[in-house]
Design a protein around this motif. Structure first.
Motif, PDB file in Angstrom:
ATOM      1  N   PHE A 109       0.847  -1.189   0.000  1.00 30.56           N
ATOM      2  CA  PHE A 109       0.000   0.000   0.000  1.00 30.56           C
ATOM      3  C   PHE A 109       0.886   1.244   0.000  1.00 30.56           C
ATOM      4  N   THR A 110       0.297   2.369  -0.369  1.00 28.35           N
ATOM      5  CA  THR A 110       0.987   3.654  -0.335  1.00 28.35           C
ATOM      6  C   THR A 110       0.014   4.723   0.158  1.00 28.35           C
ATOM      7  N   LEU A 111       0.465   5.543   1.118  1.00 29.88           N
ATOM      8  CA  LEU A 111      -0.316   6.664   1.634  1.00 29.88           C
ATOM      9  C   LEU A 111       0.492   7.945   1.467  1.00 29.88           C
ATOM     10  N   LYS A 112      -0.158   8.981   1.033  1.00 29.44           N
ATOM     11  CA  LYS A 112       0.511  10.260   0.862  1.00 29.44           C
ATOM     12  C   LYS A 112       0.037  11.259   1.923  1.00 29.44           C
ATOM     13  N   ASN A 113       0.907  12.208   2.188  1.00 27.65           N
ATOM     14  CA  ASN A 113       0.580  13.308   3.093  1.00 27.65           C
ATOM     15  C   ASN A 113       0.204  12.811   4.490  1.00 27.65           C
ATOM     16  N   VAL A 114       1.016  11.884   5.017  1.00 29.62           N
ATOM     17  CA  VAL A 114       0.794  11.370   6.372  1.00 29.62           C
ATOM     18  C   VAL A 114       1.638  12.204   7.333  1.00 29.62           C
ATOM     19  N   LYS A 115       0.972  12.796   8.300  1.00 27.80           N
ATOM     20  CA  LYS A 115       1.665  13.674   9.232  1.00 27.80           C
ATOM     21  C   LYS A 115       2.461  12.867  10.255  1.00 27.80           C
ATOM     22  N   SER A 116       3.522  13.448  10.734  1.00 26.79           N
ATOM     23  CA  SER A 116       4.343  12.802  11.751  1.00 26.79           C
ATOM     24  C   SER A 116       3.529  12.586  13.021  1.00 26.79           C
ATOM     25  N   GLY A 117       3.678  11.395  13.610  1.00 27.59           N
ATOM     26  CA  GLY A 117       2.935  11.055  14.812  1.00 27.59           C
ATOM     27  C   GLY A 117       1.576  10.445  14.542  1.00 27.59           C
ATOM     28  N   ALA A 118       1.231  10.283  13.279  1.00 29.18           N
ATOM     29  CA  ALA A 118      -0.060   9.674  12.945  1.00 29.18           C
ATOM     30  C   ALA A 118      -0.071   8.193  13.310  1.00 29.18           C
ATOM     31  N   VAL A 119      -1.288   7.624  13.414  1.00 25.94           N
ATOM     32  CA  VAL A 119      -1.468   6.205  13.725  1.00 25.94           C
ATOM     33  C   VAL A 119      -2.265   5.560  12.600  1.00 25.94           C
ATOM     34  N   LEU A 120      -1.738   4.462  12.069  1.00 23.09           N
ATOM     35  CA  LEU A 120      -2.431   3.726  11.017  1.00 23.09           C
ATOM     36  C   LEU A 120      -3.264   2.611  11.639  1.00 23.09           C
ATOM     37  N   VAL A 121      -4.502   2.466  11.167  1.00 26.17           N
ATOM     38  CA  VAL A 121      -5.387   1.384  11.606  1.00 26.17           C
ATOM     39  C   VAL A 121      -5.489   0.384  10.454  1.00 26.17           C
ATOM     40  N   VAL A 122      -5.002  -0.837  10.686  1.00 27.66           N
ATOM     41  CA  VAL A 122      -4.946  -1.863   9.644  1.00 27.66           C
ATOM     42  C   VAL A 122      -5.929  -2.966  10.003  1.00 27.66           C
ATOM     43  N   SER A 123      -6.806  -3.313   9.065  1.00 30.90           N
ATOM     44  CA  SER A 123      -7.813  -4.340   9.342  1.00 30.90           C
ATOM     45  C   SER A 123      -8.117  -5.136   8.089  1.00 30.90           C
ATOM     46  N   SER A 124      -8.552  -6.369   8.288  1.00 31.17           N
ATOM     47  CA  SER A 124      -8.988  -7.238   7.201  1.00 31.17           C
ATOM     48  C   SER A 124      -9.810  -8.368   7.795  1.00 31.17           C
ATOM     49  N   ILE A 125     -10.798  -8.843   7.053  1.00 31.32           N
ATOM     50  CA  ILE A 125     -11.642  -9.930   7.541  1.00 31.32           C
ATOM     51  C   ILE A 125     -10.790 -11.165   7.810  1.00 31.32           C
ATOM     52  N   GLY A 126     -10.960 -11.745   8.976  1.00 27.41           N
ATOM     53  CA  GLY A 126     -10.184 -12.925   9.349  1.00 27.41           C
ATOM     54  C   GLY A 126      -8.967 -12.594  10.186  1.00 27.41           C
ATOM     55  N   TYR A 127      -8.717 -11.288  10.419  1.00 27.86           N
ATOM     56  CA  TYR A 127      -7.539 -10.878  11.176  1.00 27.86           C
ATOM     57  C   TYR A 127      -7.931  -9.890  12.268  1.00 27.86           C
ATOM     58  N   ALA A 128      -7.134  -9.865  13.321  1.00 30.86           N
ATOM     59  CA  ALA A 128      -7.344  -8.897  14.391  1.00 30.86           C
ATOM     60  C   ALA A 128      -6.890  -7.516  13.927  1.00 30.86           C
ATOM     61  N   LYS A 129      -7.685  -6.495  14.247  1.00 33.56           N
ATOM     62  CA  LYS A 129      -7.339  -5.130  13.871  1.00 33.56           C
ATOM     63  C   LYS A 129      -6.065  -4.705  14.602  1.00 33.56           C
ATOM     64  N   LYS A 130      -5.231  -3.921  13.906  1.00 30.56           N
ATOM     65  CA  LYS A 130      -3.944  -3.529  14.475  1.00 30.56           C
ATOM     66  C   LYS A 130      -3.705  -2.046  14.232  1.00 30.56           C
ATOM     67  N   GLU A 131      -3.211  -1.353  15.283  1.00 29.71           N
ATOM     68  CA  GLU A 131      -2.852   0.053  15.174  1.00 29.71           C
ATOM     69  C   GLU A 131      -1.340   0.188  15.152  1.00 29.71           C
ATOM     70  N   VAL A 132      -0.834   0.933  14.166  1.00 32.49           N
ATOM     71  CA  VAL A 132       0.607   1.070  13.968  1.00 32.49           C
ATOM     72  C   VAL A 132       0.973   2.545  13.994  1.00 32.49           C
ATOM     73  N   PRO A 133       1.735   3.014  14.998  1.00 35.72           N
ATOM     74  CA  PRO A 133       2.161   4.414  15.019  1.00 35.72           C
ATOM     75  C   PRO A 133       3.220   4.680  13.948  1.00 35.72           C
ATOM     76  N   VAL A 134       3.151   5.837  13.338  1.00 39.01           N
ATOM     77  CA  VAL A 134       4.104   6.226  12.310  1.00 39.01           C
ATOM     78  C   VAL A 134       5.149   7.153  12.937  1.00 39.01           C
ATOM     79  N   GLY A 135       6.391   6.716  12.961  1.00 39.26           N
ATOM     80  CA  GLY A 135       7.464   7.541  13.477  1.00 39.26           C
ATOM     81  C   GLY A 135       8.194   8.213  12.337  1.00 39.26           C
ATOM     82  N   ASN A 136       9.493   7.934  12.284  1.00 39.41           N
ATOM     83  CA  ASN A 136      10.303   8.498  11.210  1.00 39.41           C
ATOM     84  C   ASN A 136      10.354   7.592   9.984  1.00 39.41           C
ATOM     85  N   GLN A 137       9.711   6.388  10.070  1.00 36.86           N
ATOM     86  CA  GLN A 137       9.792   5.447   8.956  1.00 36.86           C
ATOM     87  C   GLN A 137       9.001   5.949   7.747  1.00 36.86           C
ATOM     88  N   THR A 138       9.484   5.544   6.597  1.00 33.34           N
ATOM     89  CA  THR A 138       8.739   5.775   5.358  1.00 33.34           C
ATOM     90  C   THR A 138       8.290   4.455   4.734  1.00 33.34           C
TER      91      THR A 138
END
Length: 664
Positions: free
Chosen positions: A53-82
């Motif tokens: 996947f690719t996301l544009k214009n993500v601010k520093s300190g944002a949190v990504l919410v990742v989900s899919s049927i059959g899987y537990a939802k997961k929150e991923v903080p965005v630090g300095n990684q790209t």
């Protein structure tokens, strides 16, 4: 001031984030996973066929919410990684993410409008069989798997959802890593004169090399393969190297077998003197247990595999031995498998090259015929109940006049067409050796994040040598009138070349729509040729050599065919909010079996609609997943070879050419 405004603008716009979402258990990509920026309306993306996947214009300190049927939802903080690598853990009682479908294309399981059953390698290797398809018996819904009576290593009949043709082959199509394989059983399997059949192409595969299998049992699922898949498809995905430390695996499987259920035999009436039939006086039967004719069968499989790799290059190497003895005397099967596979990425990970090779040596002896005459069981089961069976356990006796050993069987062949069952297994030997090599390669070029081009080629060649050795003492009916025996040998070549190329598209349009499409073409060229010579021996008893065959009564055997098919195919899947999916496939196939007709090709379409109802409406808590699907497909069995071009055929018994008996 200008510098300050530029920095401030960049901070306000944020940065571009890319990543991949994987299954935490098997590290396979999760297709169609939702990746949203928490608390930001309308900012999100879906993962593509590779889980990226690719996301544009993500601010520093944002949190990504990742989900899919059959899987537990997961929150991923965005630090300095790209670049992010996100692993999702599966939830119990939920549908898992990805399955392999036609042409090796990966699809989200919830999007499918047809039935696909996936089987992991554990189902094949828990209890191993010389033909691994027998290990699936009873494990796949709607599929009947019947092992032949040929004994260990014999062919297996796989019929999905019932018989579909009274004349064509009803066996399933086998596909390895997206490519159909050559799968021919050249032994006869019907009629009283059926000879010993051989194994089949799929039985040569080492089960420890298999990662998973997908069963496409419906027409809509198999429509992309055309006429060859009219009876269903079994997709096999093989193992490849993995990134990480060098890993060495060894496994041994040893199994023993005995007859499970024997026929019921009467033990009250014997036979009249000199008669083979048990219609004698009551109480004259002797103790007789046909089960003592059988041995304890053994099957020993040893396998060793090595995997190693880096992020750019992975290698898989394996070797396996299969040594088996059947429950019938002198029935043996041996196979030796050698496999190597290497996957590598280069040119900035835009090109992926996957090369593989397999080499197989196989030999088998005295596979059991399903007919009447080449089978030891009729004589065993019908042996006169008033006679002592121990007398024929010594199946040969020495003939001083002829200075050779001959069959110990005082019943002759007068109307009963039987011989000593031990003689059938030890002195009417049928041997076969097979040498097979398979070479395959694929090259994938990633043009952009949403499109790639893939080309594949596979070469599958086999050389089979067969020998029949009927010893002196065999009834002359089977030796062509010779009292010195019979010998025959033949050599056959089985060849297949398959190549295809296709473009794969996976693109999202906003948050609601996504498209997965494939378009391409394939070429298949398959041929079979055989040549042999056999007949009664003329000079030296048991001198099994072509120069010892009676020149006046020996006969050649030859046969062969070549078949070619060219096809164009395409598929498209449109998804709406990852809960409603429309799938369309089409294939047009030009086959050489239609040569000389007005219609040189045939068309196979399919359309399907599926919806995840549990994502559309609120359901009772007792129902956590509900899906509905409907599909339509138009498929058909292939025409028999040479139907449009009748040929003269050679009749070996009358030694004449026979004219065609039907109209083209």
């Amino acid at each position: 001031m200008i510098l300050f405004l530029t920095v401030a603008t960049a901070m306000a716009q944020g940065k571009s984030i890319s990543g991949v979402v994987l299954d935490a258990t098997n590290h396979e990509p999760v297709i169609g996973a939702s990746v949203l920026v928490k608390g930001v309306q309308g900012q999100g993306a879906s993962t593509d066929i590779n889980g990226k996947f690719t996301l544009k214009n993500v601010k520093s300190g944002a949190v990504l919410v990742v989900s899919s049927i059959g899987y537990a939802k997961k929150e991923v903080p965005v630090g300095n990684q790209t670049e992010l690598k996100i692993e999702l853990s599966g939830e119990d009682n939920q549908l898992q993410g990805v399955v392999v479908t036609a042409l090796g294309i990966k699809r989200s399981q919830k999007a499918l409008s047809y039935n696909v059953q996936e089987i992991k390698s554990d189902a094949l290797t828990t209890v191993k069989d010389a033909n691994f398809m027998n290990s699936l018996n009873g494990k796949v819904a709607g599929v009947n798997i019947n092992s032949s009576a040929a004994g260990i290593g014999g062919a297996t009949r796989v019929v999905m959802r019932g018989i579909k043709s009274i004349s064509a082959n009803n066996n399933a199509l086998y596909v390895i890593d997206g490519v159909p394989i050559f799968n021919v059983n050249n032994g006869s399997t019907s009629g009283e004169y059926s000879s010993q059949p051989s194994g089949e192409g799929i039985s040569d595969i080492n089960p420890d090399d298999i990662e998973s299998m997908s069963v496409l049992s419906g027409p809509a699922a198999a429509a992309l393969y055309g006429s060859s898949a009219a009876q269903g498809v079994i997709l096999i995905t093989t193992k490849k190297g993995k990134e990480g430390k060098v890993k060495l695996e060894y496994s041994n499987s040893t199994t023993f077998s005995n007859p499970f259920i024997m026929p019921r035999f009467q033990t009250e009436y014997g036979n009249q003197p000199g008669s083979f039939k048990s219609w004698g006086a009551k109480g004259s039967a002797l103790s007789y247990d046909p089960a003592k004719f059988f041995n304890t069968g053994t099957n020993v499989i040893n396998s060793i595999a090595l995997t190693t790799g880096t992020e750019k290059n992975q290698t898989y190497i394996s070797a396996a031995t299969t040594n088996a003895a059947g429950i019938l005397p002198n029935n043996k099967y041996n196979r030796y498998n050698f496999t190597i596979r290497n996957s590598t990425k280069f040119l900035g990970d835009k090109l992926t090259l996957d090369l593989g090779a397999q080499y197989i040596l196989q030999d088998q002896k005295n596979m059991v015929a399903q007919g009447y005459y080449y089978n030891p069981l009729p004589a065993l089961y019908l042996y006169p109940r008033g006679e002592n069976f121990d007398e024929v356990r010594q199946y040969e006796i020495y003939d001083e006049a002829r200075n050779i050993s001959v069959q110990n069987w005082r019943w002759g062949n007068g109307g009963i067409d039987m011989e000593n069952p031990y003689w059938q297994m030890y002195r009417k030997n049928r041997e076969q050796d097979r040498e097979r090599y398979m070479l395959n390669g694929s090259l994938k070029w990633k043009l952009a994040s949403w499109i790639d081009l893939t080309g594949r080629i596979r070469i599958d060649n086999s050389i089979v040598n067969s020998k029949d050795k009927f010893y002196a003492g065999t009834d002359t009916y089977w030796t062509g009138g010779s009292a010195k025996g019979r010998y025959g040998q033949s050599k056959s070549e089985e060849k297949q070349m398959y190549a295809d190329a296709m473009a794969n598209i996976n693109k999202s349009f906003g948050e609601d729509y996504n498209l997965s499409a494939n378009i391409g073409g394939s070429l298949s060229n398959t041929s079979y040729n055989s040549l042999g010579y056999g007949g009664p021996l003329s000079d030296v008893p048991n001198g099994f050599n072509v120069y010892n065959i009676d020149r006046n009564n020996g006969s050649p055997s030859a046969g062969g065919w070549r078949e070619r098919a060219l096809a164009l195919f395409g598929s498209a899947e449109v998804g709406y909010k990852r809960m409603l999916f429309l799938t369309v496939t089409a294939r047009n196939e030009w086959s050489s079996t239609l040569a000389g007709t007005d219609q040189l090709s045939y068309f196979f379409p399919s359309i399907g609609l599926s919806g995840v109802i549990s994502d559309m409406i609120q359901l009772p808590k007792a129902i956590n997943y509900l899906k509905a699907r409907v599909s339509y497909a138009d498929v058909g069995s292939p025409l028999p070879r040479n139907l449009t071009q009748p040929r003269y055929t050679w009749d070996g018994s009358s030694r004449t050419w026979v004219a065609p008996t039907y109209r083209p």
